[in-house]
Enzyme design. Structure first.
Site, PDB file in Angstrom:
ATOM      1  N   ASP A   1      -0.513  -3.259  -9.028  1.00 14.55           N
ATOM      2  CA  ASP A   1      -0.341  -1.727  -8.254  1.00 14.55           C
ATOM      3  C   ASP A   1      -1.659  -0.523  -8.021  1.00 14.55           C
ATOM      4  O   ASP A   1      -1.710  -0.762  -9.707  1.00 14.55           O
ATOM      5  CB  ASP A   1       0.885  -1.803  -8.317  1.00 14.55           C
ATOM      6  CG  ASP A   1       1.392   0.006  -7.207  1.00 14.55           C
ATOM      7  OD1 ASP A   1       0.130   0.838  -6.355  1.00 14.55           O
ATOM      8  OD2 ASP A   1       2.305  -0.371  -7.512  1.00 14.55           O
ATOM      9  N   ASP A   2      -2.721  -0.729  -7.652  1.00 16.83           N
ATOM     10  CA  ASP A   2      -3.434   0.454  -8.274  1.00 16.83           C
ATOM     11  C   ASP A   2      -4.162  -0.545  -9.637  1.00 16.83           C
ATOM     12  O   ASP A   2      -5.473   0.354 -10.350  1.00 16.83           O
ATOM     13  CB  ASP A   2      -3.430   2.083  -8.435  1.00 16.83           C
ATOM     14  CG  ASP A   2      -2.377   2.514  -6.950  1.00 16.83           C
ATOM     15  OD1 ASP A   2      -2.467   2.192  -6.076  1.00 16.83           O
ATOM     16  OD2 ASP A   2      -2.122   3.191  -7.781  1.00 16.83           O
TER      17      ASP A   2
ATOM     18  N   CYS B   1      -1.128   1.752  -0.895  1.00 17.90           N
ATOM     19  CA  CYS B   1      -0.037   0.829  -1.110  1.00 17.90           C
ATOM     20  C   CYS B   1       0.424  -0.087   0.154  1.00 17.90           C
ATOM     21  O   CYS B   1       0.907  -1.309   0.506  1.00 17.90           O
ATOM     22  CB  CYS B   1       0.940   1.264  -2.204  1.00 17.90           C
ATOM     23  SG  CYS B   1       0.515   2.161  -3.344  1.00 17.90           S
TER      24      CYS B   1
ATOM     25  N   HIS C   1       8.953  -1.047  -0.756  1.00 19.26           N
ATOM     26  CA  HIS C   1       7.525  -0.486  -0.162  1.00 19.26           C
ATOM     27  C   HIS C   1       7.580  -0.748   1.385  1.00 19.26           C
ATOM     28  O   HIS C   1       6.260   0.305   1.635  1.00 19.26           O
ATOM     29  CB  HIS C   1       6.191  -0.515  -0.787  1.00 19.26           C
ATOM     30  CG  HIS C   1       5.814   1.671  -1.426  1.00 19.26           C
ATOM     31  ND1 HIS C   1       4.574   1.767  -1.666  1.00 19.26           N
ATOM     32  CD2 HIS C   1       6.560   2.517  -1.313  1.00 19.26           C
ATOM     33  CE1 HIS C   1       4.295   3.037  -1.698  1.00 19.26           C
ATOM     34  NE2 HIS C   1       5.776   3.348  -1.566  1.00 19.26           N
TER      35      HIS C   1
END
Length: 588
Positions: free
Chosen positions: A69-70, A109, A172
């Site tokens: 993530d990121d 995301c 998500h």
């Protein structure tokens, strides 16, 4: 009875609003489809010969997708991060294949995760937001939408080949019951429908829940504490144990499995468990990366211990670029590339990517295939002996010919943000249609887009943000956006990439000499196989690292020496320096 969209047949073709491929490109696509089919059946024969399918059809390989993530392109040692604190991921690359030109489908995301699991651009599935021109598409608690029921997700299709599927971590794709992962093909889930935002007051907005399958087992900052002051949280260790237990259970049951390990430790607010806090030269974000690296090492070690490594395909990547707006303490590095998360410049879209499959993917390889996160959908289906759905456009390619045979497929990469096509890459060229990331109205009012600064705007209206800059490992370079017409192809800027070997996408590589960015490693000279260009130098001494100030940038010829002594922030002293050729792209 299944709805009509789930009864459709299958086909391997590209359809949609883009013009059909013609001539040699079309022939190449047909040829690659044939190669993919042949590879799939050859794989089944190999597995059968190994005794994995003694009763009926051969058992397909397990599939393990590690989605960070990121995390930025420049966060791993194998990609040139100076502190070299990712030994397990670097070893994974040395034992498998590195993709230096791998892209997400969206710099945010939610849409990028939808693209991975559907094999489709978010613009096709409708999983993007329209509240403002090309703005954020993640799903805070107030947004009640989610992945459409009409979409066919990867775990649902893998059931046809007998797979058991689990997602660990961040979903998500919607938090209402109809969007639950178990409604879309997954058999098990441990994690959260959103990121670990918070804490909230549980009045106007509750803390984000954590689920085991259908049961809510707690909430972030309550049953699953995160100390924002120290950064301490045990979530990565919990997610690791969930993965290890699932692998052991499926191996004991002799069932093929699909594990989607989607942890979020590198998303702000960044966290790590106590044994890793304070251990990185890069601060808290580095602590999180070190714990992720350790966890990946333990997962791969378990696969070897269970003697299923050669029957398990593992792929490591990230959902989008590092969130430089959170840097340096809470954000990562996008290496030499401009901007980061929320933008369609290279720093926001180009991701770290490593494929690992011992005994099948040759070790120490670098492929310059233009890859996409959507390719993981099509490649996973190919591994399972399945074909993509034939009733819809599928944008992902099958990467098995690339990974197993070193083949190269010509394909475009589309850079969408929201519902706007921002740029296109084809081969070694990139064209920007639009380099701003907010509306025309805001642009005319001199209001800066996320991470961009309006050049020439009145001081009272100027609003500068830090998310569009060189990442913290490198020098800051303020960017400026502007609307631009598509230039003639003859004016497109050439990518300054490493030279490709004739007839193959593979290039030998070792832990000491990463070839993707022409790093000098232990040498003090730019390698002769790097073309002339600007170089950046990163130095380290006394356990710390910094971008060498005398090289912003410096002109370096092939074979030309690089400074052996650098002036550090702590005085002039001998330092270890590595030089990188800067990737030059239009507007990037």
């Amino acid at each position: 009875m299944a709805p009509p969209h789930r009864q459709a047949g299958r086909v391997a073709r590209f359809a949609g609003p883009f013009p059909p491929l013609r001539g040699s490109v079309a022939l190449g696509v047909v040829a690659m489809a044939a190669v993919a089919a042949a590879t799939r059946w050859r794989l089944l024969l190999v597995l059968s010969a190994a005794g994995l399918g003694v009763t009926g059809a051969p058992q397909p390989p397990n599939i393990l997708l590690l989605l960070m993530d990121d995390m930025g392109w420049g966060d791993l040692g194998v990609y040139g991060e100076p502190s070299r604190e990712t030994p397990n991921l670097d070893r994974m690359a040395a034992e498998g294949m590195l993709f230096p030109n791998f892209y997400t489908a969206n710099p945010l995301c939610s849409p990028s995760r939808a693209a991975l699991l559907t094999g489709r651009l978010p613009i096709r599935s409708g999983f993007y937001t329209t509240n403002g021109h090309a703005r954020n598409a993640y799903t805070p608690q107030e947004i009640v939408g989610g992945i459409p029921d009409s979409e066919l997700l990867l775990p649902e299709l893998l059931k046809e080949a007998g797979y058991t599927s689990k997602i660990v971590g961040k979903w998500h794709l919607g938090h209402r019951p109809q969007f639950h992962p178990l409604k879309h093909g997954f058999d098990e889930w441990f994690g959260s429908p959103n990121c670990h935002f918070g804490p909230y007051d549980n009045k106007a907005r509750p803390n984000i829940p954590v689920y085991r399958d259908w049961e809510m087992v707690g909430r972030f900052y309550e049953e699953f504490p995160i100390n924002l002051k120290t950064g301490e949280a045990n979530l990565t260790q919990i997610y690791l144990q969930e993965a290890l237990d699932f692998i052991k259970r499926q191996q004991a049951a002799h069932r093929p499995f699909f594990l989607h390990w989607a942890i979020d430790a590198t998303h702000a607010p960044v966290y790590a468990s106590r044994p890793f806090l304070g251990t990185s030269q890069r601060g808290r974000y580095g602590d999180a990366v070190r714990e992720i690296d350790d966890s990946v090492g333990k997962i791969l070690h378990l696969l070897r211990d269970l003697s299923i490594a050669e029957n398990t395909f593992v792929f490591f990547t990230s959902d989008n670029g590092a969130a430089l707006i959170s840097a340096p303490r809470q954000g990562g590095s996008n290496g030499p590339f401009l901007c980061g998360k929320q933008t369609t410049f290279e720093g926001g879209m180009r991701e770290p990517a490593i494929a690992w499959w011992p005994g099948h993917i040759p070790a120490s390889q670098v492929s310059h295939q233009l890859g996409s996160i959507m390719d993981l959908f099509t490649t996973s289906l190919s591994l399972a002996g399945l074909e993509p759905p034939r009733d819809r456009a599928i944008d992902g390619l099958d990467l098995l010919p690339t990974m197993l045979q070193g083949r190269l497929t010509d394909r475009p990469v589309f850079y969408y943000r929201g519902n706007t096509l921002m740029a296109v890459t084809r081969g070694q060229y990139k064209a920007h249609f639009w380099t701003w990331t907010n509306s025309w109205e805001e642009f005319r009012a001199w209001i800066s887009a996320p991470g961009r600064t309006c050049r020439g705007s009145p001081p009272t209206r100027r609003r500068s943000t830090p998310s569009c800059r060189w990442s913290s490992t490198w020098d800051e370079t303020p960017g400026r956006g502007s609307p631009s017409a598509l230039p003639a192809p003859s004016t497109w800027t050439h990518f300054a990439r490493s030279p490709r070997l004739s007839g193959s996408t593979r290039r030998p590589w070792s832990l000491d000499s990463p070839s993707s960015m022409c790093a000098t490693g232990r040498s003090w000279r730019i390698p002769n196989n790097c073309t002339t260009g600007e170089a950046r130098v990163s130095c380290s001494a006394a356990g710390k690292s910094w971008p060498h100030k005398a090289s912003r940038p410096m002109k370096v010829q092939p074979g030309e020496p690089v400074l052996k002594q650098a002036s550090s922030p702590w005085g002039t002293e001998a330092a270890t320096c590595r030089a990188y050729r800067e990737a030059k792209v239009v507007g990037s």
